[in-house]
Design an enzyme around this catalytic site. Structure first.
Site, PDB file in Angstrom:
ATOM      1  N   THR A 112       0.838  -1.187   0.000  1.00 20.00           N
ATOM      2  CA  THR A 112       0.000   0.000   0.000  1.00 20.00           C
ATOM      3  C   THR A 112       0.882   1.249   0.000  1.00 20.00           C
ATOM      4  OG1 THR A 112      -1.674  -1.243   1.206  1.00 20.00           O
ATOM      5  CG2 THR A 112      -1.795   1.144   1.402  1.00 20.00           C
ATOM      6  N   ASN A 131      -4.282  -3.296  -3.131  1.00 18.94           N
ATOM      7  CA  ASN A 131      -4.190  -4.532  -2.355  1.00 18.94           C
ATOM      8  C   ASN A 131      -2.934  -5.327  -2.669  1.00 18.94           C
ATOM      9  OD1 ASN A 131      -5.259  -6.022  -0.171  1.00 18.94           O
ATOM     10  ND2 ASN A 131      -5.799  -7.667  -1.572  1.00 18.94           N
TER      11      ASN A 131
END
Length: 230
Positions: free
Chosen positions: A42, A62
């Site tokens: 992230t 993700n």
């Protein structure tokens, strides 16, 4: 994936396939996979302007390149946040987290997320801006940075560089970064912890207000991070 393509580890893997004894048939040569050497995490950034307006922003696809698809005509990558739902109750996801019935996919539901962009105030005044990537380890990482500053009196840079530890219930092990004292690890193991030394956790981007000054610290665990003033 430039970082992967120029990685010495990736180069060594390719070189190990070359035989010095006989020619390799072209049909047996396969492409390598440089993506594991890119960060698949992230992204987080922290910003404060001259007027004191502050942003702590954490966002994600993700995994590396998300779903691997782009919305037609937009250039926008599609995420694979469905992994953050519990596809099967009691089955671990890619981060080893096990979800229950409440996290099953369904209409009008959002998946579980560990993203924790954080603003800390004292007496109504902004004191700390921070956040991090790291999947299931984000909350632990952010909390330890805050504890290092608030409870242990470290500055933003010291708090960012301190060794991190993490436990997420399952798998039942204490994950630690390299650099934790062997004596401390021994004491933890004697208490019954299964200690696993693994890769660095997170990449915090932290801003701290110190009296009339603003201090910034970018985590050195990831390449390309920076703290920039104005």
């Amino acid at each position: 994936p430039v970082a992967g393509l120029v990685s010495k580890k990736y180069g060594n893997e390719l070189r190990a396939r070359i035989s010095l004894e006989k020619a390799t048939p072209s049909k047996d040569i396969r492409a390598g996979d440089p993506l594991p050497y890119e960060s698949d995490q992230t992204t987080h950034f922290s910003v404060i302007d001259k007027d004191g307006n502050a942003v702590a922003n954490t966002y994600t696809l993700n995994f590396s390149y998300g779903l691997g698809m782009i919305a037609a005509g937009t250039g926008v990558m599609l995420n694979n946040e469905l992994d953050d739902f519990a596809a099967t109750v009691g089955a671990p996801n890619a981060f080893g987290l096990m979800g229950g019935d409440a996290n099953a996919p369904g209409p009008r539901k959002r998946p579980l997320s560990s993203m924790s962009p954080t603003l800390v105030f004292k007496d109504g005044q902004l004191e700390i801006i921070t956040g991090s990537p790291g999947g299931s380890r984000i909350i632990t990482t952010v909390l330890q940075v805050l504890m290092n500053i608030i409870d242990h009196g470290m500055n933003a840079a010291e708090a960012s560089e301190a060794v991190r530890v993490h436990h997420q219930l399952y798998p039942d092990e204490l994950r630690v970064e390299r650099g934790l004292s062997p004596d401390t690890i021994s004491l933890l193991e004697k208490k019954g912890h299964v200690v696993r030394e693994q890769k660095a956790m997170g990449s915090t981007q932290t801003i701290q207000r110190v009296k009339d000054e603003i201090h910034g610290a970018a985590d050195t665990r990831q390449m390309g991070t920076a703290a920039v003033g104005y």
